[in-house]
Design an enzyme around this catalytic site. Sequence first.
Site, PDB file in Angstrom:
ATOM      1  CG  HIS A 248      37.474  49.768  38.842  1.00  0.00           C
ATOM      2  ND1 HIS A 248      36.495  48.859  38.584  1.00  0.00           N
ATOM      3  CD2 HIS A 248      38.659  49.123  38.721  1.00  0.00           C
ATOM      4  CE1 HIS A 248      37.057  47.693  38.278  1.00  0.00           C
ATOM      5  NE2 HIS A 248      38.368  47.830  38.356  1.00  0.00           N
TER       6      HIS A 248
ATOM      7  NE  ARG B  53      43.710  44.827  34.101  1.00  0.00           N
ATOM      8  CZ  ARG B  53      42.926  45.076  35.134  1.00  0.00           C
ATOM      9  NH1 ARG B  53      42.667  44.107  35.996  1.00  0.00           N
ATOM     10  NH2 ARG B  53      42.418  46.265  35.334  1.00  0.00           N
TER      11      ARG B  53
ATOM     12  NE  ARG C 165      42.882  47.964  38.670  1.00  0.00           N
ATOM     13  CZ  ARG C 165      43.274  47.761  39.929  1.00  0.00           C
ATOM     14  NH1 ARG C 165      44.202  48.501  40.462  1.00  0.00           N
ATOM     15  NH2 ARG C 165      42.694  46.818  40.663  1.00  0.00           N
TER      16      ARG C 165
ATOM     17  CD  GLU D  23      40.064  39.782  36.303  1.00  0.00           C
ATOM     18  OE1 GLU D  23      40.055  40.549  37.279  1.00  0.00           O
ATOM     19  OE2 GLU D  23      40.322  40.167  35.161  1.00  0.00           O
TER      20      GLU D  23
ATOM     21  NE  ARG E  55      35.554  45.517  41.339  1.00  0.00           N
ATOM     22  CZ  ARG E  55      36.702  45.350  40.697  1.00  0.00           C
ATOM     23  NH1 ARG E  55      36.838  44.361  39.832  1.00  0.00           N
ATOM     24  NH2 ARG E  55      37.711  46.132  40.907  1.00  0.00           N
TER      25      ARG E  55
ATOM     26  CB  CYS F 257      47.205  41.927  41.097  1.00  0.00           C
ATOM     27  SG  CYS F 257      45.994  41.330  39.906  1.00  0.00           S
TER      28      CYS F 257
ATOM     29  CG  ASN G  55      39.726  43.847  43.484  1.00  0.00           C
ATOM     30  OD1 ASN G  55      39.994  43.512  44.621  1.00  0.00           O
ATOM     31  ND2 ASN G  55      40.448  44.726  42.807  1.00  0.00           N
ATOM     32  CG  ASP G  56      36.550  41.679  38.432  1.00  0.00           C
ATOM     33  OD1 ASP G  56      35.454  42.211  38.682  1.00  0.00           O
ATOM     34  OD2 ASP G  56      37.423  42.237  37.748  1.00  0.00           O
TER      35      ASP G  56
HETATM   36  C1  PEP Z   1      40.706  42.346  40.281  1.00  0.00           C
HETATM   37  O1  PEP Z   1      39.630  42.087  39.734  1.00  0.00           O
HETATM   38  O2  PEP Z   1      41.031  41.900  41.413  1.00  0.00           O
HETATM   39  C2  PEP Z   1      41.687  43.206  39.618  1.00  0.00           C
HETATM   40  C3  PEP Z   1      42.891  43.390  40.099  1.00  0.00           C
HETATM   41  O3  PEP Z   1      41.272  43.881  38.496  1.00  0.00           O
HETATM   42  P1  PEP Z   1      40.352  45.187  38.558  1.00  0.00           P
HETATM   43  O4  PEP Z   1      40.205  45.582  39.992  1.00  0.00           O
HETATM   44  O5  PEP Z   1      41.001  46.231  37.736  1.00  0.00           O
HETATM   45  O6  PEP Z   1      39.072  44.691  37.970  1.00  0.00           O
HETATM   46 MG    MG Z   2      39.397  42.611  37.673  1.00  0.00          MG
END
Ligand code: PEP
Ligand code: MG
Length: 590
Positions: A213, A357, A320, A456, A490, A527, A479-480
């Site tokens: 993040h 979200r 977010r 995710e 990650r 996203c 990402n997740d």
């Molecule tokens: C993701 O997991 O791809 C996502 C968009 O949420 P975050 O990166 O905030 O976990």
């Molecule tokens: Mg996520």
Amino acid sequence: MTFSVHGLAVARGIAIGRAVLVASSRMDVAHYFIQPDQVEAEIERVRKGRNSVVEELQRLQADMPTDAPHELGALLDVHLMLLQDEALTGGVKHWIKERLYNAEWALTTQLEVIARQFDEMEDDYLRERKADLEQVVERILRYMKGVASPVAPPASSPRRHQQLGLQQDLLLDETVDVPLVLVAHDLSPADMLQFKQSVFAGFVTDVGGKTSHTAIVARSMDIPAVVGARAASQLVRQDDWVIIDGDAGVVIVDPSPIILAEYGFRQRQVELERERLARLRHTPAITLDGHKIELLANIEQPGDAAAAVRAGAVGVGLFRSEFLFMGKSGNLPGEDEQYRAYREALEGMQGLPVTIRTIDVGADKPLDHKSHKDNYLNPALGLRAIRWSLADPAMFRTQLRAVLRAAAHGKVNLLFPMLAHTHEIQQTLAQVDLARGELDARGEPYGPVQLGAMIEVPAAALMVRTFLKYFDFLSIGTNDLIQYTLAIDRADEAVAHLYDPLHPAVLRLVADVIAEGERQGKSVCVCGETAGDVAMTRLLLGLGLRSFSMHPAQILAIKQEVLRADTRKLAPWAQQVLEGEATLARGAAN
Ligand code: PEP
Ligand code: MG
């Protein structure tokens, strides 16, 4: 002497500036710039803190029982000596006066400087005095906590005029501000948020992965950043000249004039490219074969909406909301405060839709410093995102009511993170109904919302049909999804090389979710960071994706890819990539 440190490229471009080191000591303090007229007040706070510690130690000395061990008295003497040492007091004043650091930041910065000198000492006894110094500084900080800063962290910080060093003739005119780059062991997402309004031209951290993040916020600030640079914060010193190459993931310290000239040239090239892309702002994102592609923005704060509109986003695909909750020492914002924030985002988007979200804290997004991830057994698999919300229904419904109320002022989509179980879906939807009921009971107006789920967790992707029964739309959080499919943290740079958006298992999950959404006529967006990666655009288009959400800074580059794409050619090629029969090589299929 010039040397370079290698890390992971997370936010593109070149930054050249002087290093500002954020102390990596275990002392967790606020870092912000003060105004020049606040310098004396900050110095006074440190002086008061220090004097209180001196008095405390002197009292201890005076009250020491006669049979107390001799070492204890000697230790107190050492601490008193360190407290009054000019190296500490003078250094702290320097950082406050010359750099406009707040008092705590100045103190921990000077601690780092002296601690390094101790580390380099030959004498074992002297080297070990570093621990005493840390204790002394910790005591001062504790006293200072009781004396609140008269200075609130400012929304923006003054840029200062400074004498330039060594390479001034090659870099900047003497009258121009010196760019600053931030170098830290680690920065929490909350720290990053605070720095978001600040002067830094680039970031380097020792730890972090590409989709941590911290990296995501750096990317949203659209400034060059390198994470996972291992020992950067040990090797770079305060005020060193540093080049951050955000494209290659390289940090060059104390560069020679030739290297500086080369990077200065590349910096100008990047700027030219940006200007060229800016011309696409009003061009509709339509592929060569006529498919309209939705390019949306990811934002962290309501104020980011302006950048989203500037970049030509057709809405916010991911707000977010957890960033509203961070850095408040665990005091969560109430319904009205949240409502105002969501409404501000809607207004900022000037009538375009906003997907909010619900809070996704936990893992590498702790609510405050106390609940740092190290406190949990396995934070990424723990009480995070929707699990956290469902564990605290009152908090969750406060947020839901705020979102529903904001929806009276514009088009709002409500998105839930990290759902994996049918019972979680059902509980979540029941909470939305309850929140509506609570607003009805209060006679409070609210608006309609489309409900969506993030995909995710692999379990969610595999049961996409169930998800589509309950939800109006889906948003794939790659990402997740990558993290949980490949079992790669990650945020951990040690396994960053295994974090692979092109892994066949990840692609298969993404492809199936897109295809099922298309079959059922429901919108599917991506996203995660892959949506803003130009190397992935053609593949995602080929897999049928028509909605992408990313940092505003990435929108125009992605639009350029869209304008050059022909999905009739990309679709069969994407199927081949999926089957492992084709590669992602640029130029293929298009
Ligand atoms: C993701 O997991 O791809 C996502 C968009 O949420 P975050 O990166 O905030 O976990
Ligand atoms: Mg996520």
